[in-house]
Motif scaffolding. Sequence first.
Motif, mmCIF file in Angstrom:
data_model
loop_
_atom_site.group_PDB
_atom_site.id
_atom_site.type_symbol
_atom_site.label_atom_id
_atom_site.label_comp_id
_atom_site.label_asym_id
_atom_site.label_seq_id
_atom_site.Cartn_x
_atom_site.Cartn_y
_atom_site.Cartn_z
ATOM 1 N N LEU A 29 0.823 -1.205 0.000
ATOM 2 C CA LEU A 29 0.000 0.000 0.000
ATOM 3 C C LEU A 29 0.860 1.259 0.000
ATOM 4 O O LEU A 29 0.574 2.214 -0.732
ATOM 5 N N VAL A 30 1.918 1.274 0.787
ATOM 6 C CA VAL A 30 2.833 2.423 0.801
ATOM 7 C C VAL A 30 3.423 2.620 -0.596
ATOM 8 O O VAL A 30 3.468 3.744 -1.108
ATOM 9 N N HIS A 31 3.849 1.535 -1.219
ATOM 10 C CA HIS A 31 4.399 1.611 -2.578
ATOM 11 C C HIS A 31 3.385 2.240 -3.523
ATOM 12 O O HIS A 31 3.709 3.152 -4.291
ATOM 13 N N ASP A 32 2.142 1.769 -3.480
ATOM 14 C CA ASP A 32 1.115 2.290 -4.385
ATOM 15 C C ASP A 32 0.808 3.762 -4.114
ATOM 16 O O ASP A 32 0.626 4.544 -5.048
ATOM 17 N N VAL A 33 0.765 4.154 -2.846
ATOM 18 C CA VAL A 33 0.506 5.563 -2.510
ATOM 19 C C VAL A 33 1.640 6.447 -3.029
ATOM 20 O O VAL A 33 1.391 7.498 -3.627
ATOM 21 N N VAL A 34 2.870 6.022 -2.835
ATOM 22 C CA VAL A 34 4.011 6.802 -3.316
ATOM 23 C C VAL A 34 3.977 6.897 -4.845
ATOM 24 O O VAL A 34 4.179 7.975 -5.404
#
Length: 140
Positions: free
Chosen positions: A110-115
């Motif tokens: 999720l962090v990867h996708d948000v970034v």
Amino acid sequence: MTPHRDRHGRGMRGPLAPPSVPISRTRAEVFDDLVMDAIAHLETRWAAQLENVQIAVEDVPPAYLLDRRAGQPIPLGTATPARGSRPAQIVVYRRPVEARATDLGELGDLVHDVVVEQVADLLGLDPQTVDPDYGWSDEE
């Protein structure tokens, strides 16, 4: 202020866990590392475009972004383009992102996708163009 002592006059003798053990890392430190890993992954392709972009992690979005009257979801991150002498900035909001993840693996995805979404917004590109792995874990 003196450190806390037990009834025998002794206090803690040292940290409960050495710094090299994962238990000694706070949730915020783990989250910061996930954000930096995501940025490092993107810098392999977009180093020139991300060179002057500031990356920040905040616990929650500011109040003006939380206007729930319009029925908008709570933002997971924001991208602000450069203005004058102020550089472009990407902010990821830790608490809303953590609330949507069930485990550390899902949190990392999720962090990867948000970034990726914030970098894409900043560059005016599609998230799939910024990183072909974007959203890939959602399809599993």
